[in-house]
Design an enzyme around this catalytic site. Structure first.
Site, mmCIF file in Angstrom:
data_model
loop_
_atom_site.group_PDB
_atom_site.id
_atom_site.type_symbol
_atom_site.label_atom_id
_atom_site.label_comp_id
_atom_site.label_asym_id
_atom_site.label_seq_id
_atom_site.Cartn_x
_atom_site.Cartn_y
_atom_site.Cartn_z
ATOM 1 N N GLU A 427 0.832 -1.214 0.000
ATOM 2 C CA GLU A 427 0.000 0.000 0.000
ATOM 3 C C GLU A 427 0.863 1.259 0.000
ATOM 4 O OE1 GLU A 427 -3.133 -0.969 -0.745
ATOM 5 O OE2 GLU A 427 -2.890 1.158 -1.127
HETATM 6 C C1 FAD Z 1 2.241 -9.752 0.590
HETATM 7 C C2 FAD Z 1 2.063 -8.633 -0.404
HETATM 8 C C3 FAD Z 1 0.801 -8.299 -0.847
HETATM 9 C C4 FAD Z 1 0.631 -7.300 -1.804
HETATM 10 N N1 FAD Z 1 -0.626 -7.030 -2.300
HETATM 11 C C5 FAD Z 1 -0.742 -6.218 -3.380
HETATM 12 C C6 FAD Z 1 -2.006 -6.079 -4.055
HETATM 13 O O1 FAD Z 1 -3.029 -6.635 -3.636
HETATM 14 N N2 FAD Z 1 -2.057 -5.312 -5.182
HETATM 15 C C7 FAD Z 1 -0.958 -4.676 -5.681
HETATM 16 O O2 FAD Z 1 -1.071 -4.025 -6.704
HETATM 17 N N3 FAD Z 1 0.244 -4.777 -5.052
HETATM 18 C C8 FAD Z 1 0.376 -5.532 -3.928
HETATM 19 N N4 FAD Z 1 1.599 -5.665 -3.307
HETATM 20 C C9 FAD Z 1 2.743 -4.946 -3.843
HETATM 21 C C10 FAD Z 1 3.216 -3.815 -2.927
HETATM 22 O O3 FAD Z 1 2.314 -2.746 -2.937
HETATM 23 C C11 FAD Z 1 4.635 -3.445 -3.376
HETATM 24 O O4 FAD Z 1 5.487 -4.495 -2.965
HETATM 25 C C12 FAD Z 1 5.103 -2.120 -2.832
HETATM 26 O O5 FAD Z 1 4.378 -1.070 -3.381
HETATM 27 C C13 FAD Z 1 6.591 -1.874 -3.081
HETATM 28 O O6 FAD Z 1 6.933 -2.112 -4.418
HETATM 29 P P1 FAD Z 1 8.184 -3.081 -4.737
HETATM 30 O O7 FAD Z 1 7.965 -4.344 -3.998
HETATM 31 O O8 FAD Z 1 8.363 -3.158 -6.198
HETATM 32 O O9 FAD Z 1 9.421 -2.374 -4.078
HETATM 33 P P2 FAD Z 1 10.339 -1.253 -4.783
HETATM 34 O O10 FAD Z 1 9.477 -0.227 -5.399
HETATM 35 O O11 FAD Z 1 11.349 -1.921 -5.630
HETATM 36 O O12 FAD Z 1 11.035 -0.598 -3.509
HETATM 37 C C14 FAD Z 1 12.240 -1.098 -2.920
HETATM 38 C C15 FAD Z 1 12.737 -0.068 -1.893
HETATM 39 O O13 FAD Z 1 13.036 1.167 -2.577
HETATM 40 C C16 FAD Z 1 12.295 2.233 -2.014
HETATM 41 N N5 FAD Z 1 11.897 3.159 -3.075
HETATM 42 C C17 FAD Z 1 11.355 2.865 -4.276
HETATM 43 N N6 FAD Z 1 11.107 3.987 -4.970
HETATM 44 C C18 FAD Z 1 11.498 5.010 -4.193
HETATM 45 C C19 FAD Z 1 11.480 6.435 -4.341
HETATM 46 N N7 FAD Z 1 10.991 7.029 -5.427
HETATM 47 N N8 FAD Z 1 11.984 7.181 -3.333
HETATM 48 C C20 FAD Z 1 12.458 6.601 -2.215
HETATM 49 N N9 FAD Z 1 12.480 5.270 -2.014
HETATM 50 C C21 FAD Z 1 12.008 4.490 -2.989
HETATM 51 C C22 FAD Z 1 11.091 1.579 -1.343
HETATM 52 O O14 FAD Z 1 10.553 2.385 -0.284
HETATM 53 C C23 FAD Z 1 11.678 0.280 -0.833
HETATM 54 O O15 FAD Z 1 12.308 0.479 0.392
HETATM 55 C C24 FAD Z 1 1.762 -6.609 -2.305
HETATM 56 C C25 FAD Z 1 3.045 -6.930 -1.819
HETATM 57 C C26 FAD Z 1 3.207 -7.941 -0.899
HETATM 58 C C27 FAD Z 1 4.603 -8.285 -0.430
#
Ligand code: FAD
Length: 569
Positions: A427
């Site tokens: 989220e």
């Molecule tokens: C169990 C689970 C359930 C989920 N359910 C859903 C769902 O129902 N629907 C859905 O669409 N998604 C869902 N997600 C996805 C979730 O919303 C994402 O994992 C989350 O938004 C982070 O994206 P990412 O995993 O690609 O991490 P990344 O975006 O790769 O982030 C990695 C790190 O980099 C940091 N970062 C990235 N960009 C920036 C920036 N611009 N500035 C500063 N820091 C940054 C982040 O804060 C984090 O610490 C789910 C994830 C999990 C693990």
């Protein structure tokens, strides 16, 4: 130790701390009296204690599975979900025009808190449906509303949110899913989505996916994204689930926690979808869903903090180690007393922030006043990030209170820590929430923050005579934080972002102290709530000074170590 719904605490907070009574002065919520509130909290609490909490451990031990492309839910989930749906508990704040109860979001927030304590994995299902109901009510056509809303509200169908793709996580604008017009008003949606919570469920008749995809003329980035309703089964002429749509669950993720909640890799292969909102206006529509879900996810953290606290206190009253007076149990040791009281004080503070957030949402809806809407928007990232940070921290403290037994799975203390961890990530990660607070939520030059600080200072002034030892530190902290905010809004984004996590936590410290003070005042200045307030104000609030010092560093020195240096030292 079984979960006990904190009805007395919720009632006290609503009536004496976050001024829920104010809602009754509005036309929209004039009939949500104390009796209605009590009945809702009591019945929801009973459901959580007796029906939902018992499926929490089985769901952890026997996760959901994928069989022939369909999710088989964890043991007991189907029965517990049916009880949620039949009782009308999927979304009590849903609009009455479509079969909902039209109750305030504040009551929904209290229910989400209790349901998350009882079983986070199962609660995720109605939580996502709640967000979808709100997004459809705000952005869908009348036909879509008439077809989908009654089924989602009754719990016959459930809703999901499909944003994330392998290349598009925090950077939603990078998504590659496509939507082509079919020429009959529908669209063919194609793409892969990952991490989709409850991408399928065996206890509902249909699963309704809200999917973000790009139309052929959609620009790159977030401005070119549109939102589509893509149901698992296409509704027939009578609105019943008909033939299967061209989509499937490819696999389920193996995770650290929330084992009962199926996290799905989804494939959409020219699946039929209907546009929700404007072409290329998908992000605005999805934001309705995400804002709702952000407060909801904050409540997941609070619910786990509550459940972890209850379990830790029960253990601390029972376990005997060393010679101590009083009960003779470990609760008499200074360090255990510190941990358990911290858990109580932190849970109270963050629950107050989330409920105040919800009251602001309801007041904004009921009055249409921009000030309330601005307050709701300001508090949402704080509720989400701080609620889940505290959930994580309290779950860890809960393990510590249990000693070795905390590390052993039977106690359930470890499950709380595993389950809550993801709430800091999904989220919008907590880092992204903090960036939102110091950027978008400060586009008013800090006006919404200053209005809130005015109230904090006014309450401290009012308590200066009766509770000087509590009022003075809060007044000083609010002044300190106001100055930090004045400094922050003058800075470049890079400097704001460097200290944004510290800024959000410092804000939560000041607000938490404020709500504790209101509780102490309501109690007349002596008693357990005053004691808890004193603990928070004397021992937890001072953290804000160190946090503000970090904020004021800005980005100075943050990049002094090169990428090579980081690998060398
Ligand atoms: C169990 C689970 C359930 C989920 N359910 C859903 C769902 O129902 N629907 C859905 O669409 N998604 C869902 N997600 C996805 C979730 O919303 C994402 O994992 C989350 O938004 C982070 O994206 P990412 O995993 O690609 O991490 P990344 O975006 O790769 O982030 C990695 C790190 O980099 C940091 N970062 C990235 N960009 C920036 C920036 N611009 N500035 C500063 N820091 C940054 C982040 O804060 C984090 O610490 C789910 C994830 C999990 C693990």
């Amino acid at each position: 130790m079984t979960y006990r719904a904190p009805i007395a605490d919720l009632r006290f907070l609503l009536e004496h701390v976050v001024d829920f009574g104010k809602l009754r002065s509005t036309e929209l919520f004039s009939d949500v009296g104390e009796e209605v509130t009590d009945a809702i909290l009591t019945e929801a609490g009973k459901l959580c204690e007796e029906v939902i909490a018992p499926v929490n451990r089985p769901g952890d031990k026997t996760p959901s599975t994928l069989e022939n492309g369909r999710v088989r839910s964890a043991p007991g989930y189907a029965e517990a979900y049916r009880a949620i749906a039949e009782g009308g508990w999927v979304c009590v704040s849903a609009p009455a025009d479509y079969g909902g109860m039209g109750l305030p979001v504040t009551l929904q927030t209290a229910i989400n808190d209790m349901m998350s304590s009882a079983c986070l994995s199962l609660q995720l299902n109605p939580l996502l449906t709640q967000g979808q109901i709100e997004a459809l009510a705000a952005h869908a056509s009348d036909e879509i509303k008439a077809l989908y809303l009654p089924k989602l509200i009754s719990g016959e169908w459930s809703g999901t949110m499909n944003l994330t793709e392998p290349v598009a996580g925090s950077d939603v604008g990078a998504l590659t899913s496509k939507a082509e017009p079919n020429g009959d008003g529908t669209y063919a949606v194609t793409g892969q989505k990952i991490y989709i919570t409850w991408g399928d469920a065996d206890f509902v008749d249909n699963v309704c996916h809200l999917v973000l995809a790009r139309l052929p003329d959609g620009k790159p980035g977030t401005k070119g994204i549109s939102l589509f309703m893509v149901p698992r089964n296409l509704p027939d002429a009578d609105g019943a689930p008909g033939v299967a749509n061209s989509l499937k669950v490819v696999s389920l993720e193996h995770k650290l926690g929330i084992h009962g909640s199926p996290t799905c890799v989804m494939e959409f292969d020219g699946a039929t979808g209907w546009l929700i909102g404007e072409e290329h206006g998908g992000m605005a529509a999805m934001f309705t869903m995400m804002n709702n879900a952000r407060l909801g996810v904050g409540c997941q953290g609070i619910g786990i903090a509550e459940a972890a606290t209850q379990k830790a206190l029960a253990y601390a009253l029972e376990r005997k180690q060393g010679k101590v007076g009083g009960t003779g149990a470990i609760i008499e040791h200074a360090d255990v007393r510190r941990m358990v009281t911290t858990m109580k004080a932190e849970t109270f503070a963050v629950r107050a922030i989330a409920l105040a957030n919800a009251v602001a949402i309801d007041m904004g809806e009921a009055t249409g006043e921009e000030d309330w809407k601005a307050r709701a928007a300001l508090l949402t990232p704080i509720s989400k990030a701080h609620g889940t940070d505290i959930g994580h921290e309290m779950a860890q403290l809960g393990i510590q209170v249990h000693g070795g037994m905390g590390f052993i799975e039977e106690t359930g203390a470890a499950q709380f820590a595993r389950d809550v961890r993801v709430t800091q990530i999904y989220e919008g990660t907590n880092g992204i929430q903090a960036m939102d607070l110091v950027a978008r939520k400060m586009m008013d030059g800090g006006a919404a923050a200053y209005a809130l600080l005015d109230e904090v200072e006014a309450a401290a002034e009012a308590a200066r005579e009766t509770l000087p030892d509590l009022a003075r530190p809060i007044f000083n902290a609010a002044e300190n934080f106001r100055e930090a905010t004045e400094w922050l809004v003058e800075q470049e984004m890079e400097d704001r972002f460097a200290g944004c996590v510290a800024y959000l936590r410092a804000f939560a410290r000041v607000l938490g102290a404020h709500y504790h003070l209101l509780a102490a005042m309501a109690e007349g200045g002596s008693g357990p709530r005053t004691g808890l307030a004193r603990f928070f104000i004397k021992r937890i609030l001072p953290e804000h000074e160190a946090l503000i010092a970090q904020v004021r560093e800005g980005a100075v020195g943050l990049y002094d170590l090169s990428v090579e240096d980081l690998q060398a030292v």
